[in-house]
Design a protein around this motif. Structure first.
Motif, PDB file in Angstrom:
ATOM      1  N   THR A  14       0.815  -1.224   0.000  1.00 46.48           N
ATOM      2  CA  THR A  14       0.000   0.000   0.000  1.00 46.48           C
ATOM      3  C   THR A  14       0.845   1.269   0.000  1.00 46.48           C
ATOM      4  O   THR A  14       0.319   2.364   0.193  1.00 46.48           O
ATOM      5  CB  THR A  14      -0.926   0.015   1.229  1.00 46.48           C
ATOM      6  OG1 THR A  14      -0.125   0.015   2.410  1.00 46.48           O
ATOM      7  CG2 THR A  14      -1.871  -1.185   1.240  1.00 46.48           C
ATOM      8  N   SER A  98       0.554   1.777   7.143  1.00 43.60           N
ATOM      9  CA  SER A  98      -0.420   1.649   6.067  1.00 43.60           C
ATOM     10  C   SER A  98      -0.615   0.165   5.764  1.00 43.60           C
ATOM     11  O   SER A  98       0.357  -0.551   5.498  1.00 43.60           O
ATOM     12  CB  SER A  98       0.071   2.382   4.821  1.00 43.60           C
ATOM     13  OG  SER A  98      -0.821   2.191   3.740  1.00 43.60           O
ATOM     14  N   THR A  99      -1.882  -0.283   5.827  1.00 42.04           N
ATOM     15  CA  THR A  99      -2.179  -1.693   5.588  1.00 42.04           C
ATOM     16  C   THR A  99      -3.340  -1.833   4.622  1.00 42.04           C
ATOM     17  O   THR A  99      -4.080  -0.884   4.369  1.00 42.04           O
ATOM     18  CB  THR A  99      -2.566  -2.424   6.895  1.00 42.04           C
ATOM     19  OG1 THR A  99      -3.845  -1.966   7.320  1.00 42.04           O
ATOM     20  CG2 THR A  99      -1.526  -2.226   7.982  1.00 42.04           C
ATOM     21  N   PRO A 101      -7.120  -3.194   3.886  1.00 43.32           N
ATOM     22  CA  PRO A 101      -8.264  -3.062   4.791  1.00 43.32           C
ATOM     23  C   PRO A 101      -8.566  -4.350   5.563  1.00 43.32           C
ATOM     24  O   PRO A 101      -8.399  -5.452   5.045  1.00 43.32           O
ATOM     25  CB  PRO A 101      -9.417  -2.693   3.863  1.00 43.32           C
ATOM     26  CG  PRO A 101      -8.964  -2.996   2.496  1.00 43.32           C
ATOM     27  CD  PRO A 101      -7.481  -3.055   2.489  1.00 43.32           C
ATOM     28  N   SER A 105      -5.481  -7.715   5.878  1.00 40.79           N
ATOM     29  CA  SER A 105      -4.180  -7.290   6.369  1.00 40.79           C
ATOM     30  C   SER A 105      -3.623  -8.236   7.426  1.00 40.79           C
ATOM     31  O   SER A 105      -4.140  -8.331   8.537  1.00 40.79           O
ATOM     32  CB  SER A 105      -4.263  -5.889   6.967  1.00 40.79           C
ATOM     33  OG  SER A 105      -3.049  -5.576   7.609  1.00 40.79           O
ATOM     34  N   MET A 108      -2.616  -6.160  10.439  1.00 40.32           N
ATOM     35  CA  MET A 108      -3.674  -5.796  11.390  1.00 40.32           C
ATOM     36  C   MET A 108      -4.141  -7.007  12.182  1.00 40.32           C
ATOM     37  O   MET A 108      -4.535  -6.871  13.340  1.00 40.32           O
ATOM     38  CB  MET A 108      -4.846  -5.132  10.670  1.00 40.32           C
ATOM     39  CG  MET A 108      -4.518  -3.729  10.181  1.00 40.32           C
ATOM     40  SD  MET A 108      -3.812  -2.654  11.465  1.00 40.32           S
ATOM     41  CE  MET A 108      -5.238  -2.430  12.529  1.00 40.32           C
ATOM     42  N   HIS A 127      -2.819   4.457  12.117  1.00 38.60           N
ATOM     43  CA  HIS A 127      -3.090   3.431  11.119  1.00 38.60           C
ATOM     44  C   HIS A 127      -3.868   4.042   9.956  1.00 38.60           C
ATOM     45  O   HIS A 127      -4.827   4.773  10.169  1.00 38.60           O
ATOM     46  CB  HIS A 127      -3.903   2.282  11.732  1.00 38.60           C
ATOM     47  CG  HIS A 127      -4.345   1.288  10.716  1.00 38.60           C
ATOM     48  ND1 HIS A 127      -5.671   1.025  10.457  1.00 38.60           N
ATOM     49  CD2 HIS A 127      -3.641   0.517   9.855  1.00 38.60           C
ATOM     50  CE1 HIS A 127      -5.754   0.118   9.508  1.00 38.60           C
ATOM     51  NE2 HIS A 127      -4.541  -0.202   9.116  1.00 38.60           N
ATOM     52  N   SER A 129      -5.863   2.713   6.609  1.00 40.36           N
ATOM     53  CA  SER A 129      -6.374   1.583   5.841  1.00 40.36           C
ATOM     54  C   SER A 129      -6.362   1.993   4.374  1.00 40.36           C
ATOM     55  O   SER A 129      -7.030   2.950   3.981  1.00 40.36           O
ATOM     56  CB  SER A 129      -7.793   1.246   6.299  1.00 40.36           C
ATOM     57  OG  SER A 129      -8.276   0.134   5.577  1.00 40.36           O
ATOM     58  N   SER A 130      -5.583   1.283   3.586  1.00 39.23           N
ATOM     59  CA  SER A 130      -5.373   1.657   2.193  1.00 39.23           C
ATOM     60  C   SER A 130      -5.907   0.596   1.258  1.00 39.23           C
ATOM     61  O   SER A 130      -5.937  -0.590   1.589  1.00 39.23           O
ATOM     62  CB  SER A 130      -3.872   1.842   1.926  1.00 39.23           C
ATOM     63  OG  SER A 130      -3.345   2.886   2.698  1.00 39.23           O
TER      64      SER A 130
END
Length: 137
Positions: A14, A98-99, A101, A105, A108, A127, A129-130
């Protein structure tokens, strides 16, 4: 205007996502921040780092195109170890992770933001969510 803040950004697939780039651009509106992209490699060893380098360079080029100046490096395959390779509390203030969604992930699922907060004592871990990158056709 605030004192310059140095932010480590941890991202892989991401790293050039619109969500992350928009977050970084919004941070620049608050004053002169310094960003360092830490991109964990995929797999062990130096060869895995070499394989990840073009992706890092492409992400940094996308950031520059968006008006974000940053440096970057490829780190260990474990994102905690990758951050600890460069984290310096005298130099860095906070971390942005950046992870992908939600359940997509792996980072996460292992609660990477909280683990980084404990491992570094960063003043803030954010955080983002990308979205997943578009498939190459």
């Amino acid at each position: 205007m605030h004192a310059p803040i140095s932010v480590l950004v941890v991202a892989n697939v991401t790293a050039d996502s619109p969500e992350l780039i928009n977050t970084l651009r919004a941070r620049l509106e608050d004053g002169p921040d310094r960003f360092t992209l830490v991109m964990p490699c995929v797999g062990p060893g130096l060869q895995a780092r070499d394989v990840a380098r073009p992706r890092l360079d492409a992400a940094l080029a996308a950031w520059r195109e968006a008006g974000i100046e940053a440096d970057g490096l490829v780190g260990d395959e474990d994102p905690i170890e990758a951050v600890l390779e460069v984290w310096d509390p005298r130099r860095h203030d906070e971390i942005i992770v950046s992870t992908l969604p939600g359940p997509q992930s792996r980072w996460m699922r292992t609660d990477l933001p909280s683990r980084l907060m404990r491992a570094t004592d960063a003043s803030r871990v954010t955080h983002v969510s990308s979205s997943a990158p578009a498939p190459v056709r």
